[in-house]
Scaffold this motif. Structure first.
Motif, PDB file in Angstrom:
ATOM      1  N   PRO A  81      -3.971  -6.103 -20.149  1.00 39.37           N
ATOM      2  CA  PRO A  81      -5.249  -6.490 -19.173  1.00 39.37           C
ATOM      3  C   PRO A  81      -4.666  -7.530 -18.111  1.00 39.37           C
ATOM      4  O   PRO A  81      -5.276  -7.666 -16.976  1.00 39.37           O
ATOM      5  CB  PRO A  81      -6.146  -6.968 -20.065  1.00 39.37           C
ATOM      6  N   LEU A  82      -3.548  -8.435 -18.403  1.00 37.53           N
ATOM      7  CA  LEU A  82      -3.387  -9.592 -17.614  1.00 37.53           C
ATOM      8  C   LEU A  82      -1.703  -8.922 -17.126  1.00 37.53           C
ATOM      9  O   LEU A  82      -0.939  -9.143 -17.848  1.00 37.53           O
ATOM     10  CB  LEU A  82      -3.190 -10.868 -18.540  1.00 37.53           C
ATOM     11  N   LYS A  83      -1.724  -8.893 -15.763  1.00 42.76           N
ATOM     12  CA  LYS A  83      -0.441  -8.437 -15.313  1.00 42.76           C
ATOM     13  C   LYS A  83       0.629  -9.596 -15.578  1.00 42.76           C
ATOM     14  O   LYS A  83       1.716  -9.243 -15.444  1.00 42.76           O
ATOM     15  CB  LYS A  83      -0.732  -8.129 -13.716  1.00 42.76           C
ATOM     16  N   THR A  84       0.298 -10.766 -15.353  1.00 46.95           N
ATOM     17  CA  THR A  84       1.119 -11.633 -15.569  1.00 46.95           C
ATOM     18  C   THR A  84       1.485 -12.326 -16.934  1.00 46.95           C
ATOM     19  O   THR A  84       2.039 -13.418 -16.944  1.00 46.95           O
ATOM     20  CB  THR A  84       0.746 -12.990 -14.666  1.00 46.95           C
ATOM     21  N   ALA A 134       0.931 -13.756  -2.071  1.00 44.64           N
ATOM     22  CA  ALA A 134      -0.137 -14.250  -0.903  1.00 44.64           C
ATOM     23  C   ALA A 134      -0.267 -15.588  -1.445  1.00 44.64           C
ATOM     24  O   ALA A 134      -0.197 -16.709  -0.599  1.00 44.64           O
ATOM     25  CB  ALA A 134      -1.184 -13.626  -0.953  1.00 44.64           C
ATOM     26  N   ASN A 135      -0.537 -16.020  -2.611  1.00 48.60           N
ATOM     27  CA  ASN A 135      -0.729 -17.058  -3.175  1.00 48.60           C
ATOM     28  C   ASN A 135       0.254 -18.189  -3.129  1.00 48.60           C
ATOM     29  O   ASN A 135       0.036 -19.334  -2.680  1.00 48.60           O
ATOM     30  CB  ASN A 135      -1.445 -17.012  -4.547  1.00 48.60           C
ATOM     31  N   PRO A 169       0.122  -8.667  -8.892  1.00 52.29           N
ATOM     32  CA  PRO A 169      -0.767  -8.521  -7.714  1.00 52.29           C
ATOM     33  C   PRO A 169      -1.029 -10.146  -7.246  1.00 52.29           C
ATOM     34  O   PRO A 169      -1.458 -11.265  -7.912  1.00 52.29           O
ATOM     35  CB  PRO A 169      -2.008  -8.088  -8.196  1.00 52.29           C
ATOM     36  N   ALA A 170      -1.104 -10.275  -5.879  1.00 56.44           N
ATOM     37  CA  ALA A 170      -1.557 -11.503  -5.063  1.00 56.44           C
ATOM     38  C   ALA A 170      -0.843 -12.515  -5.432  1.00 56.44           C
ATOM     39  O   ALA A 170      -0.840 -13.792  -4.742  1.00 56.44           O
ATOM     40  CB  ALA A 170      -3.063 -11.644  -5.519  1.00 56.44           C
ATOM     41  N   ARG A 202       2.534   0.758 -10.894  1.00 50.67           N
ATOM     42  CA  ARG A 202       1.037   0.442 -11.482  1.00 50.67           C
ATOM     43  C   ARG A 202       1.025   1.254 -12.618  1.00 50.67           C
ATOM     44  O   ARG A 202       0.407   0.439 -13.712  1.00 50.67           O
ATOM     45  CB  ARG A 202      -0.093   1.049 -10.798  1.00 50.67           C
ATOM     46  N   GLU A 239       3.887  -6.401  -5.470  1.00 49.27           N
ATOM     47  CA  GLU A 239       2.435  -6.676  -5.331  1.00 49.27           C
ATOM     48  C   GLU A 239       1.854  -5.853  -6.506  1.00 49.27           C
ATOM     49  O   GLU A 239       0.926  -6.293  -7.120  1.00 49.27           O
ATOM     50  CB  GLU A 239       1.932  -5.960  -4.262  1.00 49.27           C
ATOM     51  N   TYR A 240       2.179  -4.683  -7.047  1.00 51.43           N
ATOM     52  CA  TYR A 240       1.754  -4.035  -7.978  1.00 51.43           C
ATOM     53  C   TYR A 240       2.046  -4.412  -9.295  1.00 51.43           C
ATOM     54  O   TYR A 240       1.383  -4.326 -10.258  1.00 51.43           O
ATOM     55  CB  TYR A 240       2.206  -2.525  -7.967  1.00 51.43           C
ATOM     56  N   GLU A 249       5.894  -4.524  -1.899  1.00 52.99           N
ATOM     57  CA  GLU A 249       4.883  -3.520  -2.281  1.00 52.99           C
ATOM     58  C   GLU A 249       4.858  -3.496  -3.737  1.00 52.99           C
ATOM     59  O   GLU A 249       3.957  -3.505  -4.608  1.00 52.99           O
ATOM     60  CB  GLU A 249       4.901  -2.259  -1.766  1.00 52.99           C
TER      61      GLU A 249
END
Lengths: 293, 365
Positions: free
Chosen positions: B163-166, B197-198, B193-194, B150, B189-190, B186
């Motif tokens: 500000p934009l993780k990707t 799942a998507n 994020p997500a 993180r 995921e940090y 994990e």
């Protein structure tokens, strides 16, 4: 399995906005009573919109790391989490008394226990007191001290002022501090005149904000006269008009806030074992350690 | 090749009663005895001891089954980890030989993921920035706790907040090592994020895409103004938003949302592995500002510029838009967006109030 999801505002501009959220999540994760502990943000990722799909547990406790009931807790968060059939009536709140509501989310097959914000929980009064202990480095801080609890004010939301009064009144009732007052940034009594409101020489000032940022690190210190320019910093305590101001910074950064998050989930039915005691004890040790630095 | 692990063999023997058929391994148990099958051959009517000997000779098949099936993993995690090692396409032997040798190399956004063979057929994952694929792990800062990701990804290599993780600005200088499958998921995921799942929902045909119109209709408070930008006169403005914010050069997600269902945008959605299912908070926030700015009517201005000055202004906009302004060298006065060139243009063409060619923005100013 049960999960805890802490939802907070976050920021596109301030990298530190998420820090208290991560810190409290870590404290709770270490307590080991939730199978999963996740965080989600309005302005950061994962978003409120997509956090539930990253959770495996079927029972999910959502705790808003917000100060008051209002636009975010009543409208934005339930909408973005897709809480089906959400109705404010389910909280049956007078503006500070929401506990929780149990709902389904439209995009996942889970039970969502949607809790009231941390800022209005009674335990938040203890966090404010703990904050006073931390900033003064005195675990008995009270006698010989005045306490100012500072809020934003009613500009955007009347419940925000209610939460400030709630805690100021609760702490005053304990008689621990010589004087206790609620002060505000944009309404009377205003923080600008902080020294006018107290007889006591030593005044602890605790802003009821979740994260440090523009208001707590720029506005309030300058408004109180702790410094002419926030960039040059200020002394703790700082001498202002014959008083000593012990300025604490955002209450939400205090480690004990993690306890309020757990209490919110416990009130909603989460099995939290002895986590409340553990976290209260552990964050006290941390606070004493940092006070001694 | 080592002998089969006892725990894994016991698990397979018990599972054989209800039948195992996984990645080429078949194990069954009925009144005639055990059956053990791999792509190399089928053996039937086996005693438990004979079954054990065959398992001993094929430990990779047994541990592969055990790794994926006998442990309690969420479906999403299994699908993601199997995708990384190409488990649906590559035979067990091929994967194990590669893992035991140099390792399987996979990627996810800007992450490079190395999959090596651990003890008893388990996997050991290493994660770092793909630009450091050839950097020795020892020269990177090594981490083992996924939570540390993180803070690591909060700022880019120039120290700017992400500000934009990707955003394709993943910082360098670190590696996560000795991760098991859970810790790898994990960590990802940090960092992103997500996205797992998507991606998984999309693979199952269940991705819930919210297009521009429905996303903006949903907005409230200070963002409710955005819906007024859609006036039913086309959606060119949304093409501009997507071109500005969602190109691969700005975000690694593959944009799956369109103007509305049945009305696709004309700009490319990108080639990312993981999908973007609705306009993100950065797009929404920017769209609010554009809604306000685009409410203005155009005006006719008259400026006197040399042809080179006109081109220089275009070069400056390009350099800022492509994030290249800071990389233009100090003395490279051949570049229009060079700092000295820009300062010269300002000295010559701006008046003391900062107005281009002294032309007022509004008639009265």
């Amino acid at each position: 399995m049960q999960a805890l999801v802490i939802v907070a505002h976050g920021s596109h501009l301030n990298p530190d906005a998420s820090t208290p959220t991560y810190d409290h999540a870590d404290t709770i994760r270490e307590a080991g009573v939730f199978d999963e502990v996740r965080t989600a943000f309005w302005k950061e990722e994962p978003s409120f919109r997509e956090v539930l799909r990253t959770v495996e547990s079927e029972e999910v406790y959502v705790v808003p790391l917000f100060i008051s009931e209002g636009y975010f807790t009543e409208e934005v968060i339930p909408r973005e989490l897709r809480l089906e059939g959400w109705d404010l009536e389910q909280w049956d709140s007078d503006g500070t008394s929401a506990t929780h509501a149990t709902l389904e989310a439209a995009d996942v097959d889970k039970t969502i226990h949607y809790c009231g914000p941390v800022g209005t929980h009674d335990a938040m009064s203890d966090v404010i007191v703990r904050r006073a202990e931390t900033v003064t480095g005195d675990s008995e801080a009270g006698e010989g001290f005045a306490l100012a609890v500072v809020g934003h004010g009613t500009e955007r939301n009347e419940n925000s002022a209610k939460a400030v009064h709630l805690h100021a009144d609760r702490i005053a009732e304990t008689g621990r501090f010589d004087e206790v007052k609620a002060l505000f940034m944009d309404e009377d009594p205003e923080i600008d005149d902080v020294t006018d409101f107290f007889e006591t020489t030593d005044i602890v000032v605790v802003p009821l904000f979740i994260a440090d940022g523009y208001h707590t690190q720029e506005d309030i210190p300058e408004d109180m006269g702790l410094t002419d320019d926030y960039r040059t910093g200020w002394e703790t305590p700082a001498e202002v008009d014959g008083h000593r101001i012990w300025y604490a910074g955002a209450v939400g950064t205090e480690g004990l806030t993690a306890d309020v998050v757990i209490e919110r989930a416990a009130d909603a039915g989460a099995d939290v074992g002895d986590a409340i005691e553990t976290v209260r004890h552990r964050t006290r040790s941390d606070a004493n350690a940092s006070a001694g630095d | 090749m080592t002998d089969v692990n006892d725990e894994q063999l016991d698990a397979l023997l018990s599972a054989a009663a209800s039948g195992v058929d996984y990645d080429g391994l078949v194990a069954e148990h009925d009144v005639d005895g055990y059956r053990f099958e791999t792509p190399d051959g089928t053996h039937e009517e086996l005693t438990e001891a004979e079954f054990g000997e065959l398992a001993d000779r094929n430990p990779w098949f047994v541990s592969n089954w055990y790794y994926w099936r006998a442990r309690d993993r969420p479906d999403t995690e299994v699908a993601f980890l199997r995708y990384l090692e190409g488990a649906d396409d590559r035979p067990v032997t091929d994967r194990y030989e590669t893992m035991a040798d140099d390792g399987i190399v996979a990627s996810w956004g800007q992450l490079r993921i190395d999959i090596a063979l651990g003890e008893d057929g388990h996997r050991v994952y290493t994660v770092r920035n793909e630009t450091e694929a050839d950097t020795a792990i020892e020269s990177l800062t090594v981490h083992t706790d996924p939570l540390e990701a993180r803070e690591l990804v909060k700022h880019d290599d120039r120290g700017r907040y992400r500000p934009l993780k990707t955003a394709p600005t993943l910082p360098t200088g670190w590696a996560f090592v000795d991760l098991d499958g859970r810790a790898l998921a994990e960590t990802v995921e940090y960092v992103y994020p997500a996205t797992i799942a998507n991606w998984h929902l999309e693979r199952r045909g269940e991705l819930d895409v919210d297009h521009w119109r429905e996303t903006m209709e949903r907005q409230s408070g200070i963002y409710s103004v955005i819906k007024t930008w859609d006036r039913g006169e086309g959606h060119e403005h949304v093409n501009w938003v997507a071109e500005a914010c969602c190109a691969d050069s700005q975000c690694l997600k593959r944009r799956e949302w369109e103007y509305e269902d049945g009305t696709p945008l004309e700009v490319d959605g990108g080639d990312g592995e993981f999908p973007c299912r609705e306009p993100c908070s950065l797009v929404v926030t920017a769209a609010r500002q554009w809604t306000k700015l685009e409410g203005e009517e155009t005006k006719r201005y008259e400026f006197e510029l040399t042809p080179s000055e006109k081109e220089q202004i275009e070069a400056i906009v390009d350099a800022v838009a492509d994030g290249e302004a800071e990389s233009i060298r100090e003395a490279d006065i051949y570049e229009g967006a060079n700092r000295y060139r820009a300062r010269f243009l300002r000295a010559k063409r701006f008046d003391e109030e900062g107005r281009l060619c002294g032309v007022p923005t509004d008639d009265g100013s």
